[in-house]
Motif scaffolding. Structure first.
Motif, PDB file in Angstrom:
ATOM      1  N   ARG A   1     -48.306   1.955  34.796  1.00  0.00           N
ATOM      2  CA  ARG A   1     -48.628   1.569  36.103  1.00  0.00           C
ATOM      3  C   ARG A   1     -49.303   2.673  37.103  1.00  0.00           C
ATOM      4  O   ARG A   1     -48.744   3.068  38.047  1.00  0.00           O
ATOM      5  N   ASN A   2     -50.294   3.426  36.495  1.00  0.00           N
ATOM      6  CA  ASN A   2     -50.696   4.458  37.028  1.00  0.00           C
ATOM      7  C   ASN A   2     -51.641   4.089  38.196  1.00  0.00           C
ATOM      8  O   ASN A   2     -52.493   2.994  38.157  1.00  0.00           O
ATOM      9  N   GLN A   3     -51.730   4.945  39.281  1.00  0.00           N
ATOM     10  CA  GLN A   3     -52.660   4.915  40.326  1.00  0.00           C
ATOM     11  C   GLN A   3     -54.000   5.656  39.696  1.00  0.00           C
ATOM     12  O   GLN A   3     -53.979   6.171  38.500  1.00  0.00           O
ATOM     13  N   ILE A   4     -55.119   5.247  40.280  1.00  0.00           N
ATOM     14  CA  ILE A   4     -56.303   5.740  40.096  1.00  0.00           C
ATOM     15  C   ILE A   4     -56.172   7.191  40.266  1.00  0.00           C
ATOM     16  O   ILE A   4     -56.039   7.563  41.428  1.00  0.00           O
ATOM     17  N   PRO A   5     -56.621   8.213  39.380  1.00  0.00           N
ATOM     18  CA  PRO A   5     -56.685   9.391  39.563  1.00  0.00           C
ATOM     19  C   PRO A   5     -57.695   9.845  40.580  1.00  0.00           C
ATOM     20  O   PRO A   5     -58.696   9.095  40.957  1.00  0.00           O
TER      21      PRO A   5
ATOM     22  N   GLN B   1     -61.306   8.452  41.363  1.00  0.00           N
ATOM     23  CA  GLN B   1     -61.643   7.570  42.856  1.00  0.00           C
ATOM     24  C   GLN B   1     -62.939   7.982  43.234  1.00  0.00           C
ATOM     25  O   GLN B   1     -63.711   7.312  43.567  1.00  0.00           O
TER      26      GLN B   1
ATOM     27  N   TYR C   1     -65.877   6.575  41.490  1.00  0.00           N
ATOM     28  CA  TYR C   1     -66.054   5.403  42.213  1.00  0.00           C
ATOM     29  C   TYR C   1     -66.812   5.221  43.441  1.00  0.00           C
ATOM     30  O   TYR C   1     -67.747   4.472  43.641  1.00  0.00           O
ATOM     31  N   TYR C   2     -66.290   6.100  44.445  1.00  0.00           N
ATOM     32  CA  TYR C   2     -66.935   6.177  45.691  1.00  0.00           C
ATOM     33  C   TYR C   2     -68.507   6.475  45.643  1.00  0.00           C
ATOM     34  O   TYR C   2     -69.237   6.051  46.283  1.00  0.00           O
TER      35      TYR C   2
ATOM     36  N   ILE D   1     -70.254   6.116  43.023  1.00  0.00           N
ATOM     37  CA  ILE D   1     -71.129   5.030  42.297  1.00  0.00           C
ATOM     38  C   ILE D   1     -71.201   4.007  43.261  1.00  0.00           C
ATOM     39  O   ILE D   1     -72.325   3.598  43.434  1.00  0.00           O
ATOM     40  N   ILE D   2     -70.215   3.785  44.036  1.00  0.00           N
ATOM     41  CA  ILE D   2     -70.449   2.763  45.195  1.00  0.00           C
ATOM     42  C   ILE D   2     -71.503   2.966  46.103  1.00  0.00           C
ATOM     43  O   ILE D   2     -72.162   2.277  46.304  1.00  0.00           O
TER      44      ILE D   2
ATOM     45  N   ARG E   1     -74.811   2.798  44.577  1.00  0.00           N
ATOM     46  CA  ARG E   1     -75.229   1.428  44.409  1.00  0.00           C
ATOM     47  C   ARG E   1     -75.808   0.697  45.608  1.00  0.00           C
ATOM     48  O   ARG E   1     -76.395   0.116  45.541  1.00  0.00           O
ATOM     49  N   HIS E   2     -74.844   1.221  46.781  1.00  0.00           N
ATOM     50  CA  HIS E   2     -75.230   0.378  48.122  1.00  0.00           C
ATOM     51  C   HIS E   2     -76.538   0.844  48.286  1.00  0.00           C
ATOM     52  O   HIS E   2     -77.354  -0.145  48.782  1.00  0.00           O
TER      53      HIS E   2
ATOM     54  N   TYR F   1     -79.084  -0.780  46.364  1.00  0.00           N
ATOM     55  CA  TYR F   1     -79.270  -2.390  46.777  1.00  0.00           C
ATOM     56  C   TYR F   1     -79.934  -2.396  48.057  1.00  0.00           C
ATOM     57  O   TYR F   1     -80.988  -3.158  48.057  1.00  0.00           O
TER      58      TYR F   1
ATOM     59  N   ILE G   1     -55.405  -0.720  44.824  1.00  0.00           N
ATOM     60  CA  ILE G   1     -55.571  -1.353  43.755  1.00  0.00           C
ATOM     61  C   ILE G   1     -55.308  -0.209  42.629  1.00  0.00           C
ATOM     62  O   ILE G   1     -55.998   0.712  42.648  1.00  0.00           O
ATOM     63  N   SER G   2     -54.413  -0.610  41.920  1.00  0.00           N
ATOM     64  CA  SER G   2     -54.040   0.304  40.814  1.00  0.00           C
ATOM     65  C   SER G   2     -55.055   0.521  39.732  1.00  0.00           C
ATOM     66  O   SER G   2     -55.828  -0.698  39.624  1.00  0.00           O
ATOM     67  N   LYS G   3     -55.223   1.056  38.772  1.00  0.00           N
ATOM     68  CA  LYS G   3     -56.269   1.449  37.683  1.00  0.00           C
ATOM     69  C   LYS G   3     -55.964   0.160  36.818  1.00  0.00           C
ATOM     70  O   LYS G   3     -57.208  -0.348  36.476  1.00  0.00           O
ATOM     71  N   GLU G   4     -54.802  -0.316  36.594  1.00  0.00           N
ATOM     72  CA  GLU G   4     -54.629  -1.268  35.658  1.00  0.00           C
ATOM     73  C   GLU G   4     -54.837  -2.466  36.085  1.00  0.00           C
ATOM     74  O   GLU G   4     -55.684  -3.267  35.305  1.00  0.00           O
TER      75      GLU G   4
ATOM     76  N   GLN H   1     -67.242  -1.254  40.184  1.00  0.00           N
ATOM     77  CA  GLN H   1     -67.850  -0.804  41.623  1.00  0.00           C
ATOM     78  C   GLN H   1     -67.859  -2.234  42.419  1.00  0.00           C
ATOM     79  O   GLN H   1     -67.577  -2.060  43.768  1.00  0.00           O
TER      80      GLN H   1
ATOM     81  N   LEU I   1     -64.552  -3.014  43.834  1.00  0.00           N
ATOM     82  CA  LEU I   1     -63.980  -2.072  44.817  1.00  0.00           C
ATOM     83  C   LEU I   1     -64.660  -2.325  46.260  1.00  0.00           C
ATOM     84  O   LEU I   1     -64.077  -2.221  47.174  1.00  0.00           O
TER      85      LEU I   1
END
Lengths: 869, 188
Positions: free
Chosen positions: A242-246, A250, A253-254, A256-257, A260-261, A264, B8-11, B25, B28
C-alpha cells in the motif's frame, strides 16, 4: 397497419406516458437489484412498471384508444371492430389465436376502465405473472440489469475458456449475446445472482491475466463492482503493498499532466484554426447539410488547387525564376488591363508556357529546391551532364500532379460511395441519425443550440422525403407529367445545342477578327481588349441559361427537391460541358492552325506579345475565362441575390427571401475547376488565380447567404450530394481536362519559337529522348527502358490492366449480391423469431388466464356487467 | 491541489487504470477536477457529489442528456443521482477515446432509455427526439412529424418487430455509423 389512426392515439400516448414516468421512476430503485431482491410483491410491482408493448402494434393502439377514451364506449368498440377486421385479413394461422385472445381482452377491458387506476389499465391486460416473465426476458434485462450483465459475461468467459481448450475459432461475443445467455438466465432464476457471480469468478480466475484485464475493462459494470470482482479474483494472488506514490513519480505525473493539458489546448487551438470551421458550422446550423455541402465542396477544390500550385511552384516556377532565360525580350509595361486579359505584362513571365526554356541547368544553384539539387548531385556521380532538365521537369510535373489528383479523386469517390451507399441499408438512416447524431464533445451553449437546430433540420429533411415517397398518382396525371418533362427536356437540350453552335461560330469569327487586326497592325491594347469578347459571351451564356433551365423546371414542378436538384445539375452540366468541348476544339484545332500563319507573320514583323506562341495564347484565353467566370459569379451574387432580395422585399412586399441554388453554384465551381485543370499545362501558375478566386467566392457567398437567403423551404437530404458532386468533378470535369491535356502532349506539335519543348515534334518526345539517353549512359537503367518500351508504348499492357480491373469489379458485385441474399435470409429468420415470441407470449397469457382463481374472474364479470349498465 | 492528488495511492491508481479505459494521467486529471467540486476537507474518494454540483462542470453543463448521464453512472444507494469519484471515472471511461464501441453503445443505450425499463419504446424515442432538437418552440417537431418519425425509426431499427428497440437492435443501428465512436466522447 393503418396510418390514419396513428396520430390520434399517439398524441395521447405522450401525455399518458408522462403520467407514467413518475410511477416508473418510483419503482426504478428495484431495477438494478431486480434479481437480488426476491420478495414477490416487489417483483410484481416492478413488473407493472415495465413498459411493455404488446407485440402487435394494432393491439397496442387499440388498447391505447381504450385508455384514452374511457368515457366513450363507441370509440372503444369501433376501434376493436377495426382491429378484428384487420386481423381477419391476415392469413397466418397463428394469428387466429391472437385475435381470439384480443377479443377476449376487449371484453375484459371495460372492467378495468371502470376501476380507478386508468393509468395502469393498458398493462393490466397481461397478468403479473406474464409481465414478470416478460420483464425478465434476456433481451430486455441485458440493457440495465446487473445480474444479466454478469451472466452475459459469465457466458462469454465460458466461451473464451472453451475456445482456449478446444482451439475452436469463433467470436468471443456473439452478435446477440442475450440469446446465448438465455440458458444461464434460467439458472439465475433458480440460483440467484450470487451463484452466477461465483461462476464468473471461477471463469475469470482461469483466464490469463491479459484476458482477465480486458474482460473486466469491457464489462459495462460500475467500477465498484469491477473492483470487487477483481479483488475476489486476486484474493489468492499476491498481497499488495500500500505504498503512496513516490515524490518524484508524482512530479513526473504532474509534468505529464501539464504537458498533456497544454497539448490538448494546443489541439483545440489547432482545431479552431481548421479552415473556415466556425463559418461552416454556422452555415450548417442555419441552412442544413445541403447548403453546407456546397461550401465543403469549395473547400475541397481549394485544397486540390493548393496542391497543384505547390507542385508547380516548387518544380517549375521556382527553378525557372532562378534561371531566367538569357534571350529575354523587353517586357511590356504594366497597364492595368493585364489583370483582365492576362496578356501584355504577364506574357513573358513564369505564368505561361512560353517563358519556360528548353535548357538544362546545374541542379545545385543556390535558389533551387532541395530535390532538384539532390537529383543533380546523384546523377553527377554517374554522369556530369545530367542536370535539371526543364522539358523533362515540365513533363513530369504536369503528369505526376494530374496522376496524384486522379488518385485522390478516385479515392474520395470510393470513400464517399462506401459511406453513403451501404448494402444492408435498404430503408434510409433515420434511426442512425437519431441515435448517433449527438456530438457529446460540444460543450458551448451556442454550439449546442446550433447542433439542435441542425439535427432538427435534418430530421425534417428526412421526413419530407419519406412523406413524398408515400404519395401516389393516377395514370392520366402521370401521362401529363411525362409530356411536360419531355417538352422541358427538348427545350433545354435545344437551347444547349444552340448555345454551343453560337459559341463555336463566335469563336471562329473572333479568331479571324484577331488575324485581321494583327495584319492591320493595330495597337496591342486594342487587340487584347477585343480578346475579352469571347469570355464575356461564354460567361453570359453560363449566367443566363441556368435561369432558363430554372424556368423550365418551375414549369415541370417537381415534388422532390432532390430530383429537381439532380435534373438541374444534369442540364447545367450538359450545357457547360458542351460549351467547354466546343472551346477546346477551337483552341486545339483552329487556334493552332491559325497560329502557324500568324506566327510566321509575327516573325517577320517582330514580337506582338505572346502571339507567336499558341500555348501562351491558350493559357491567356483560359486565364480570361477564369477571371470572367469569377466576375460574373460576383455579379450574379450581388444582382441575383442581394438586389433581388431588396427588390422583392421592398417593392413586391414579399416576406420570402431567395433560396440558395446549390446545384447551379456547385456547377459553377466545377466549371471553374475544369478551366483551371485545362490551363495548368499552358499556364502553370493558373491554380494560384483559382485559389484567390475560390477564397473570395467563399466569403462573398457566405456573406450573401447569411444576409439574403433563407433556409431551403423544401429541405432535402444531402447525404449523397457530396458523392454526386465529387463524381461530377471526377468524371466529366477532371477526366475531360485530362483527356485534352494528354491529347495535347501526345499529338500536337508544340510551338517552334518558345517553351520547353520548342525543338520537339510532340511534348511526349521529351520522355522518349530522356529514356534513350538514360539507356546510353548507364546500363543499370535498362529495366527502366524495358518498362518504357513494353508498358508505356505498348497498348497491350493498358488493355490487360483494364481487363483485370473489370474482372475485379465483377467479382465484387457478385460478392455484394451474395451478401444481400444472406442479409435478406437472416432478416426473414429474425421476423420468424419475432412471430414465435409473440405466439409464445400470448400462449403464456392464455395459460395463466385458465389457471386464474375463479373468484377473480367472477369479480371481473360482475364489474363488466356494472359497466355495461 | 497537491494534497488532494496524493490521496490516490499508487496501487489504487494502477487498479483504476486496469479497470477503466483511462490512462494514469487522465485519472489524475479527473481526480483533480473531481476534488474541485468538493469543499476543502472532504475526502475525495468516499464523498459523493450531488447531481447539481456535477452538472456545473462545463463539459456537462449544456448537454441535453446531462441528467441521464448522471443517473446512469450513479451508484448511489439513495437514488439521488450523486456521483462518487469511481462513478465519475466510470463516466469518463465510457466517454474516453479508447473505450470500445460495445461499451459506448451500451451506455448510450442506457442514457437514451429514459424510463430505465431495458428497451427503447415510443416514449423514450419521443424524449430522445425532444432532447436532440432542443426546447425552443421553432426547433420542436410537430406532433404529426413526431409520430411519423418514431414510426419510421421503429420500422428501421426494430428488427424483431416487438414495438421497442432493445440493446442488440440498438447496437446494430450504431454499427452502421462510423462516426458514433468519435462523437460519443467527453474530453475533460
Amino acid at each position: 397497419m393503418s396510418h390514419d389512426r396513428k396520430p390520434r392515439t399517439t398524441d395521447n400516448n405522450g401525455k399518458h406516458d408522462r403520467n407514467e414516468a413518475g410511477k416508473t421512476a418510483r419503482s426504478l430503485e428495484g431495477h438494478r437489484t431486480r434479481r437480488a431482491g426476491r420478495q414477490m410483491d416487489r417483483l410484481t410491482e416492478m413488473a407493472w412498471s415495465v413498459n411493455f408493448h404488446l407485440n402487435l402494434p394494432e393491439a397496442e393502439e387499440g388498447q391505447q384508444a381504450l385508455v384514452f377514451y374511457p368515457h366513450d364506449e363507441n370509440i372503444v368498440h369501433d376501434s376493436f371492430n377495426e382491429l378484428i377486421e384487420e386481423q381477419s385479413h391476415k392469413q397466418d394461422g397463428s394469428q387466429v389465436f391472437e385475435m381470439e385472445d384480443m377479443a377476449g381482452r376487449g371484453r375484459e377491458n371495460p372492467a378495468f376502465l371502470a376501476s380507478p387506476q386508468h393509468s395502469h389499465s393498458n398493462r393490466e391486460n397481461f397478468s403479473p405473472f406474464t409481465l414478470r416473465v416478460l420483464s425478465e426476458m434476456p433481451s430486455r434485462t441485458i440493457g440495465t440489469c446487473r445480474g444479466a450483465i454478469i451472466s452475459q459475461y459469465y457466458n462469454s468467459t465460458m466461451k473464451l475458456r472453451h475456445r482456449r481448450a478446444a482451439l475452436h475459432l469463433g467470436p468471443v461475443r456473439s452478435a446477440r449475446p442475450s440469446i446465448s445467455g438465455y440458458r444461464v438466465e434460467t439458472d439465475v432464476e433458480a440460483a440467484g445472482e450470487e451463484e452466477n457471480r461465483k461462476h464468473l469468478f471461477d471463469n475469470l480466475q482461469n483466464l490469463s491475466v491479459s484476458d482477465k484485464g480486458r474482460m473486466l475493462k469491457t464489462m459495462p459494470l460500475s467500477l465498484l463492482e469491477k473492483k470487487n470482482l477483481r479483488h475476489a479474483c486476486n484474493s489468492k494472488g499476491f498481497p499488495h503493498s500500500r505504498n503512496q506514490i513516490p515524490c518524484c513519480s508524482q512530479l513526473k505525473y504532474y509534468l505529464i499532466i501539464g504537458f498533456r493539458h497544454s497539448w490538448y489546448s494546443l489541439l483545440s487551438f489547432l482545431f479552431s484554426l481548421q479552415l473556415w470551421h466556425v463559418a461552416l458550422k454556422k452555415v450548417s446550423g442555419r441552412f442544413g447539410t445541403s447548403v453546407l455541402s456546397y461550401f465543403v465542396f469549395l473547400k475541397t477544390l481549394l485544397l486540390f488547387n493548393v496542391f497543384l500550385l505547390l507542385v508547380n511552384v516548387f518544380f517549375l516556377a521556382a527553378p525557372q525564376a532562378a534561371h531566367p532565360p538569357s534571350n529575354q525580350t523587353h517586357r511590356a509595361p504594366f497597364q492595368g488591363l493585364e489583370l483582365l486579359t492576362g496578356a501584355g505584362y504577364f506574357t513573358d513571365t513564369v505564368m505561361y508556357y512560353g517563358y519556360y526554356t528548353n535548357s538544362t541547368v546545374n541542379g545545385c544553384g543556390p535558389a533551387l529546391n532541395g530535390s532538384g539539387c539532390a537529383m543533380g548531385q546523384n546523377s553527377l556521380d554517374t554522369n556530369p551532364r545530367m542536370l535539371y532538365n526543364f522539358p523533362l521537369a515540365y513533363f513530369f510535373t504536369i503528369g505526376v500532379s494530374f496522376f496524384i489528383t486522379c488518385i485522390i479523386l478516385v479515392y474520395s469517390i470510393s470513400k464517399s460511395f462506401g459511406q453513403s451507399y451501404r448494402i444492408d441499408n435498404p430503408h434510409g438512416d433515420l434511426a442512425m441519425k437519431m441515435f448517433c447524431s449527438w456530438d457529446f464533445k460540444v460543450i458551448k451553449k451556442s454550439s449546442v443550440k446550433l447542433q439542435c437546430e441542425n439535427i432538427c433540420t435534418q430530421m425534417k429533411e428526412l421526413l419530407s422525403e419519406l412523406a413524398r415517397a408515400s404519395r401516389q398518382q393516377t395514370l392520366l396525371q402521370r401521362l401529363a407529367r411525362m409530356t411536360v418533362h419531355l417538352l422541358a427536356w427538348v427545350m433545354s437540350l435545344g437551347s444547349t445545342v444552340a448555345c454551343a453552335m453560337g459559341v463555336y461560330h463566335f469563336s471562329t469569327y473572333m479568331h479571324k477578327d484577331l488575324t485581321t487586326r494583327v495584319s492591320r497592325n493595330e495597337t496591342l491594347i486594342h487587340m487584347e481588349a477585343s480578346l475579352l469578347a469571347l469570355p464575356v459571351v461564354v460567361s453570359t451564356v453560363n449566367l443566363l441559361m441556368p435561369g432558363l433551365f430554372n424556368a423550365v423546371a418551375w414549369m415541370e414542378q417537381y415534388h422532390a427537391p432532390s430530383t429537381q436538384a439532380y435534373v438541374a445539375i444534369c442540364r447545367n452540366l450538359l450545357l457547360k460541358m458542351s460549351v467547354l468541348g466546343v472551346l477546346c476544339y477551337h483552341w486545339l484545332g483552329t487556334t493552332i492552325s491559325g497560329h502557324v500563319t500568324l506566327s510566321k507573320w509575327v516573325m517577320q514583323n517582330g514580337s506582338t506579345g505572346g502571339l507567336e506562341c499558341w500555348e501562351t495564347f491558350v493559357g491567356q484565353e483560359l486565364y480570361r475565362f477564369l477571371l470572367m467566370d469569377f466576375i460574373f459569379t460576383v455579379l450574379d451574387t450581388i444582382l441575383g441575390e442581394f438586389v433581388w432580395r431588396l427588390f422583392s422585399q421592398k417593392v413586391l412586399k414579399r416576406k420570402r427571401k431567395p433560396v440558395f441554388d446549390i446545384a447551379r453554384n456547385v456547377l459553377d465551381l466545377i466549371y471553374g475547376q475544369t478551366l483551371a485543370w485545362l490551363g495548368v499545362l499552358f499556364s502553370p501558375l493558373l491554380p494560384a488565380v483559382q485559389i484567390i478566386k475560390l477564397v473570395i467566392v467563399f466569403y462573398i457567398k457566405r456573406t450573401s447567404l447569411m444576409m439574403n437567403c433563407q433556409a431551403p423551404s423544401k429541405p432535402w437530404r444531402a447525404s449523397q450530394m457530396t458523392t454526386i458532386f465529387i463524381t461530377l468533378l471526377c468524371f466529366p470535369s477532371f477526366l475531360g481536362a485530362a483527356v485534352a491535356v494528354t491529347y495535347t502532349i501526345w499529338t500536337i506539335k508544340p510551338s517552334e519559337g518558345c517553351g520547353p519543348f520548342r525543338t520537339l515534334n510532340t511534348m511526349f518526345e521529351s520522355l522518349k529522348i530522356w529514356v534513350r539517353q538514360l539507356e546510353e549512359m548507364n546500363s543499370n537503367f535498362s529495366w527502366f527502358t524495358w518498362i518504357h518500351k513494353y508498358l508505356v508504348e505498348n497498348p497491350f499492357f493498358l488493355f490487360a490492366a483494364a481487363g483485370v480491373l473489370l474482372i475485379v469489379i465483377y467479382f465484387h458485385t457478385q460478392v455484394v449480391g451474395g451478401q444481400r441474399k444472406i442479409i435478406s435470409l437472416l432478416q426473414e429468420q429474425i421476423d420468424n423469431e419475432g412471430e414465435d415470441k409473440k405466439f409464445l407470449i400470448t400462449r403464456l397469457q392464455d395459460i395463466y388466464e385458465k389457471e386464474r382463481p375463479v373468484s377473480v374472474r367472477f369479480k371481473q364479470t360482475e364489474r363488466r356487467d356494472d359497466s355495461r349498465k | 491541489m497537491g494534497a488532494s492528488a496524493s490521496q490516490i495511492s499508487k496501487e489504487l491508481l494502477s487498479e483504476y487504470q486496469e479497470l477503466t479505459f483511462l490512462t494514469k494521467q487522465e485519472i489524475l486529471l479527473a481526480h483533480r477536477r473531481f476534488s474541485e467540486l468538493l469543499s476543502k476537507n472532504q475526502d475525495s474518494l468516499t464523498t459523493r457529489v450531488p447531481q447539481e454540483k456535477v452538472l456545473t462542470l462545463p463539459e456537462l453543463k449544456s448537454n441535453p442528456f446531462r441528467q441521464r448521464i448522471c443517473h446512469v453512472f450513479s451508484t448511489s444507494e439513495e437514488k439521488d443521482d450523486s456521483l462518487s469519484f469511481e462513478d465519475f471515472l466510470d463516466l469518463l471511461s465510457a466517454f474516453s477515446d479508447s473505450a470500445t464501441p460495445e461499451i459506448k453503445s451500451h451506455y448510450a443505450f442506457r442514457i437514451f432509455d429514459f424510463d430505465d425499463d431495458g428497451t427503447l419504446d415510443r416514449t423514450d424515442l419521443e424524449h430522445l427526439v425532444n432532447c436532440l432538437t432542443g426546447d425552443t418552440s421553432e426547433t420542436r417537431l410537430t406532433p404529426e412529424e413526431m409520430t411519423q418519425l418514431i414510426h419510421n425509426i421503429l420500422e428501421e431499427s426494430d428488427i424483431d418487430k416487438d414495438g421497442t428497440v432493445n440493446l442488440s437492435e440498438f447496437q446494430h443501428v450504431i454499427s452502421r455509423s462510423p462516426d458514433f465512436v468519435s462523437s460519443f466522447k467527453i474530453v475533460l
